[in-house]
Scaffold this active site. Sequence first.
Site, PDB file in Angstrom:
ATOM      1  N   PRO A 258       0.882  -1.182  -0.108  1.00 64.35           N
ATOM      2  CG  PRO A 258       0.008  -0.931   2.202  1.00 64.35           C
ATOM      3  CD  PRO A 258       0.771  -1.730   1.162  1.00 64.35           C
ATOM      4  CG  ASP A 434       4.830  -1.346   2.313  1.00 57.11           C
ATOM      5  OD1 ASP A 434       3.622  -1.500   2.962  1.00 57.11           O
ATOM      6  OD2 ASP A 434       5.408  -2.544   2.173  1.00 57.11           O
ATOM      7  CG  HIS A 435       0.613   3.645   5.148  1.00 56.37           C
ATOM      8  ND1 HIS A 435       0.720   3.772   6.467  1.00 56.37           N
ATOM      9  CD2 HIS A 435       0.106   4.908   4.754  1.00 56.37           C
ATOM     10  CE1 HIS A 435       0.630   5.113   6.786  1.00 56.37           C
ATOM     11  NE2 HIS A 435      -0.138   5.782   6.029  1.00 56.37           N
ATOM     12  NE  ARG A 436       2.823  -4.395   2.906  1.00 62.08           N
ATOM     13  CZ  ARG A 436       3.325  -5.465   2.287  1.00 62.08           C
ATOM     14  NH1 ARG A 436       2.609  -6.404   2.282  1.00 62.08           N
ATOM     15  NH2 ARG A 436       4.551  -5.110   1.640  1.00 62.08           N
TER      16      ARG A 436
END
Length: 464
Positions: A258, A434-436
Amino acid sequence: MIKEFRLPDLGEGLTESEILSWKVGVGDTVSLNQVIAEVETAKAVVELPSPFAGVIKELHEQPGSVVEVGKPIVSFEVADDAGGSPCVPSGTVPSGAGNEGSGEAAVETPKREPNLVGYGAVVEGSGRPTRRARNFAPVAGPAETTPAESAVQVVEPAGTRPADTRPTERPRSTPPVRKLAKDLGLDLVQIRGTGPGGLITREDVQEFAGQAEEPSAPMAGQAVTPRAGAGERETRTSIKGVRKHTAAAMVQSAFTAPHATEFLTVDVTPSLELLARLKDSRAFAGIKLTPLTLAAKAVLIALRRQPALNSRWDEENQEIVTFHYVNLGIAAATPRGLTVPNIKDADALQLPELAQALAELAETARAGKTTPADLSGGTISITNIGVFGIDAGTPILNPGEAAILGLGAVRTMPWEYRGEVALRQVLTLSLSFDHRLVDGEQGSRFLADVGAILAEPGMVLTMV
């Protein structure tokens, strides 16, 4: 004696390579490790050294052919100095071999000839090169061969096995193929792999699902250059090599991680003034210095404060892997397409060493000599879109990395400076992450640190 040489895996499980050119012809005498061909993988152009000393008997593939790993590409005629006994896979026992009187089979120790790219010829009568043991199903012992059959020996790349050998461990496939199978609701255990060593390919999954297969790779000798005749309104170009790898990597990244992107516009006039002073410094004599040099150093310093941006999401093990070193990737536009070679352990380099490494990386990439090792193992990347006159963009993450920083063009603009409007040198930074792995706060603080260093290099003293 005739020996066949099969195309080896030239790095990280690549399944095919294109023969760009042969450096030898039929009848030529070659020595061990002499370059015999130039091949292009999905990552780089690689010179292929000869595993034998002998005479070229036959070239099985023509330039332009896309060849699967494990397929024969050239035959050699070599001196019969070991009785012509066939090569025996590591861990198997030749017929009749054993410890006298004990009834136990003797396992031969494999020996390698010198090699350049990680594969090697096997000394006559010894086993193949060994690799980490894997849990395979039992296979039948070697069949007896006639003298005529034993006159031809085959050198296989390490890691391959007979097509009918089925592993008892998790099926072998690549991440994009596993994702395709998951999206289609298929169990890879039920699919038989036709790739090298039983690798399950995209075509295997599509065939199992009853979908139409994609166009096959060009046959040997078939033209693979863009084709357009008189009056035609379109040109078709085969998707292969770097372009094919880049496309797969970008699709995997865009639909797996994401993405979030933040922008920061910075007055970098002090950084450019510092570069001008450094160029006149004896310590940097003969070293190329650019805004990218300082930006790369700023990234390395900012990572110490925000290590989350130097990490990887391990989906299989459900773990976050944080790296305590930095392999800094630099996106490079080359005639073969986009590549992202990386500088190993860049965080350990002083500014002059980093500048030199950046210059060498760019020169090697432009010459098309970047090796697969240089393209693997990156932990964070920088893309310099400013060289094309672009102010900002939304960079796509290099697969397996948590962040990528985009550098925009440096422009002279009216800017607030000490309470007044003045013409200043300004650029925009674009950070995708990467928003994770990276929260908005962490990404924002990292970008702010990079911007602060470039806006005022003396700020480094407050960060280290």
